[in-house]
Write a protein that holds these residues in place. Sequence first.
Motif, PDB file in Angstrom:
ATOM      1  N   ARG A 142       0.843  -1.191   0.000  1.00 25.64           N
ATOM      2  CA  ARG A 142       0.000   0.000   0.000  1.00 25.64           C
ATOM      3  C   ARG A 142       0.886   1.252   0.000  1.00 25.64           C
ATOM      4  N   VAL A 143       0.665   2.123  -0.973  1.00 25.93           N
ATOM      5  CA  VAL A 143       1.441   3.363  -1.092  1.00 25.93           C
ATOM      6  C   VAL A 143       0.470   4.541  -1.088  1.00 25.93           C
ATOM      7  N   GLY A 144       0.623   5.426  -0.119  1.00 25.24           N
ATOM      8  CA  GLY A 144      -0.248   6.590  -0.020  1.00 25.24           C
ATOM      9  C   GLY A 144       0.267   7.754  -0.849  1.00 25.24           C
ATOM     10  N   THR A 145      -0.642   8.528  -1.394  1.00 26.53           N
ATOM     11  CA  THR A 145      -0.274   9.739  -2.127  1.00 26.53           C
ATOM     12  C   THR A 145      -1.453  10.709  -2.094  1.00 26.53           C
ATOM     13  N   THR A 146      -1.228  11.926  -2.584  1.00 26.44           N
ATOM     14  CA  THR A 146      -2.275  12.953  -2.589  1.00 26.44           C
ATOM     15  C   THR A 146      -2.944  12.993  -3.952  1.00 26.44           C
ATOM     16  N   ARG A 147      -4.240  12.817  -3.946  1.00 29.17           N
ATOM     17  CA  ARG A 147      -5.009  12.728  -5.176  1.00 29.17           C
ATOM     18  C   ARG A 147      -4.829  13.969  -6.066  1.00 29.17           C
ATOM     19  N   GLY A 148      -4.560  13.756  -7.352  1.00 30.64           N
ATOM     20  CA  GLY A 148      -4.479  14.854  -8.301  1.00 30.64           C
ATOM     21  C   GLY A 148      -3.166  15.605  -8.301  1.00 30.64           C
ATOM     22  N   SER A 149      -2.234  15.221  -7.452  1.00 32.17           N
ATOM     23  CA  SER A 149      -0.943  15.909  -7.374  1.00 32.17           C
ATOM     24  C   SER A 149       0.004  15.359  -8.434  1.00 32.17           C
ATOM     25  N   SER A 150       1.088  16.095  -8.691  1.00 29.03           N
ATOM     26  CA  SER A 150       2.111  15.577  -9.602  1.00 29.03           C
ATOM     27  C   SER A 150       2.767  14.332  -9.012  1.00 29.03           C
ATOM     28  N   ASN A 151       2.782  14.216  -7.673  1.00 38.31           N
ATOM     29  CA  ASN A 151       3.293  13.004  -7.025  1.00 38.31           C
ATOM     30  C   ASN A 151       2.447  11.790  -7.421  1.00 38.31           C
ATOM     31  N   ASP A 152       1.138  11.982  -7.370  1.00 37.64           N
ATOM     32  CA  ASP A 152       0.193  10.937  -7.745  1.00 37.64           C
ATOM     33  C   ASP A 152       0.435  10.507  -9.191  1.00 37.64           C
ATOM     34  N   LYS A 153       0.513  11.469 -10.102  1.00 44.06           N
ATOM     35  CA  LYS A 153       0.658  11.140 -11.518  1.00 44.06           C
ATOM     36  C   LYS A 153       1.986  10.437 -11.800  1.00 44.06           C
ATOM     37  N   GLU A 154       3.070  10.977 -11.238  1.00 41.66           N
ATOM     38  CA  GLU A 154       4.390  10.398 -11.508  1.00 41.66           C
ATOM     39  C   GLU A 154       4.473   8.959 -11.010  1.00 41.66           C
ATOM     40  N   PHE A 155       3.983   8.735  -9.793  1.00 41.19           N
ATOM     41  CA  PHE A 155       4.046   7.377  -9.255  1.00 41.19           C
ATOM     42  C   PHE A 155       3.102   6.454 -10.010  1.00 41.19           C
ATOM     43  N   THR A 156       1.904   6.928 -10.330  1.00 38.18           N
ATOM     44  CA  THR A 156       0.935   6.108 -11.061  1.00 38.18           C
ATOM     45  C   THR A 156       1.494   5.689 -12.412  1.00 38.18           C
ATOM     46  N   ASP A 157       2.130   6.632 -13.101  1.00 35.80           N
ATOM     47  CA  ASP A 157       2.699   6.328 -14.424  1.00 35.80           C
ATOM     48  C   ASP A 157       3.806   5.279 -14.348  1.00 35.80           C
ATOM     49  N   ARG A 158       4.486   5.209 -13.210  1.00 31.52           N
ATOM     50  CA  ARG A 158       5.633   4.302 -13.081  1.00 31.52           C
ATOM     51  C   ARG A 158       5.347   3.110 -12.166  1.00 31.52           C
ATOM     52  N   ASN A 159       4.119   2.999 -11.723  1.00 33.06           N
ATOM     53  CA  ASN A 159       3.751   1.946 -10.778  1.00 33.06           C
ATOM     54  C   ASN A 159       3.892   0.554 -11.399  1.00 33.06           C
ATOM     55  N   THR A 160       4.406  -0.372 -10.619  1.00 29.65           N
ATOM     56  CA  THR A 160       4.598  -1.747 -11.095  1.00 29.65           C
ATOM     57  C   THR A 160       3.894  -2.745 -10.179  1.00 29.65           C
ATOM     58  N   GLY A 161       2.712  -2.373  -9.717  1.00 28.57           N
ATOM     59  CA  GLY A 161       1.935  -3.334  -8.946  1.00 28.57           C
ATOM     60  C   GLY A 161       1.599  -2.948  -7.528  1.00 28.57           C
ATOM     61  N   ALA A 162       1.991  -1.754  -7.101  1.00 27.76           N
ATOM     62  CA  ALA A 162       1.623  -1.298  -5.752  1.00 27.76           C
ATOM     63  C   ALA A 162       0.141  -0.939  -5.708  1.00 27.76           C
ATOM     64  N   GLN A 163      -0.459  -1.049  -4.532  1.00 29.18           N
ATOM     65  CA  GLN A 163      -1.832  -0.597  -4.319  1.00 29.18           C
ATOM     66  C   GLN A 163      -1.785   0.869  -3.903  1.00 29.18           C
ATOM     67  N   ILE A 164      -2.285   1.755  -4.763  1.00 29.26           N
ATOM     68  CA  ILE A 164      -2.209   3.189  -4.494  1.00 29.26           C
ATOM     69  C   ILE A 164      -3.416   3.624  -3.676  1.00 29.26           C
ATOM     70  N   ILE A 165      -3.149   4.221  -2.509  1.00 26.43           N
ATOM     71  CA  ILE A 165      -4.201   4.743  -1.637  1.00 26.43           C
ATOM     72  C   ILE A 165      -4.158   6.268  -1.740  1.00 26.43           C
ATOM     73  N   ARG A 166      -5.191   6.861  -2.302  1.00 29.83           N
ATOM     74  CA  ARG A 166      -5.192   8.304  -2.553  1.00 29.83           C
ATOM     75  C   ARG A 166      -5.969   9.053  -1.479  1.00 29.83           C
ATOM     76  N   PHE A 167      -5.379  10.172  -1.027  1.00 29.53           N
ATOM     77  CA  PHE A 167      -6.005  11.037  -0.032  1.00 29.53           C
ATOM     78  C   PHE A 167      -6.241  12.407  -0.661  1.00 29.53           C
TER      79      PHE A 167
END
Length: 261
Positions: A142-167
């Motif tokens: 489980r990897v937490g991030t802030t919804r709609g942020s550049s952090n969210d987009k960058e990690f989502t684009d490079r994600n290799t199977g983590a469960q993204i939990i958005r806040f």
Amino acid sequence: MNRRTLLAAGAGLALAPLARPAFANALETLRARKKLLVAIDLGNPPFGQSDAQMQPSGSDVETGRLLAADWGMPMELVQVTGPNRVPFLLTGKADMVIASFSVTPERERVIDFSAPYGVIQIVVAGKKGVEIKDLASLAGKRVGTTRGSSNDKEFTDRNTGAQIIRFDDDATLITALVSGQVDIMATSPQVMQTANQRHPQSPFEVKITLKTNNYAIGIRKGETALQAELNSWISANLKNGKLNAIYKKFHGVDLPAEMLA
């Protein structure tokens, strides 16, 4: 009304919020109004937050106040979150966005930016003592991030199977980290630092640096006069050290030397 007509009407309503109202020259408008409407995210420490007296604070808040003071008018803070920064700007609820707004190609298709006035890294952080070698090692975690942020987009684009939990904002993400809802985050070093201040017994550290972004002031497309004034103001206040002093006060480090040159 038949089903086809209802569907067409519904589609029209869905698209309606995307329509952009016409605006006069933003620089002329705010000068005539004699007040600067600045969108700032107060759930994103140390860029925007509430202090012990529940008053707005942070590097973006002070940047907005400095700009308004230099332009000889009060600043009205328009509170936003990461996801609604662009909609608030496009619908005229704010003259500009000063909210750790990273410059990305996707955003530049919709809005314009001033010259950069700061930098922010996108990192993967985890608890000290926990080994995270690479993004592949996060699969199933489980990897937490802030919804709609550049952090969210960058990690989502490079994600290799983590469960993204958005806040919804950084403040909620920090609370989740401190309370143990998530142990890994895709975020900025500043958010990590705030989480560590809240819970120093079990600190986080940077495991992977994904990207370093410039951030700038967001404005509506085509506002060339406002953009030129902002660029001139940013250049002057980088050279005189005022923007660096604000950044160092809240982030603990200086801006990059090349930005101050």
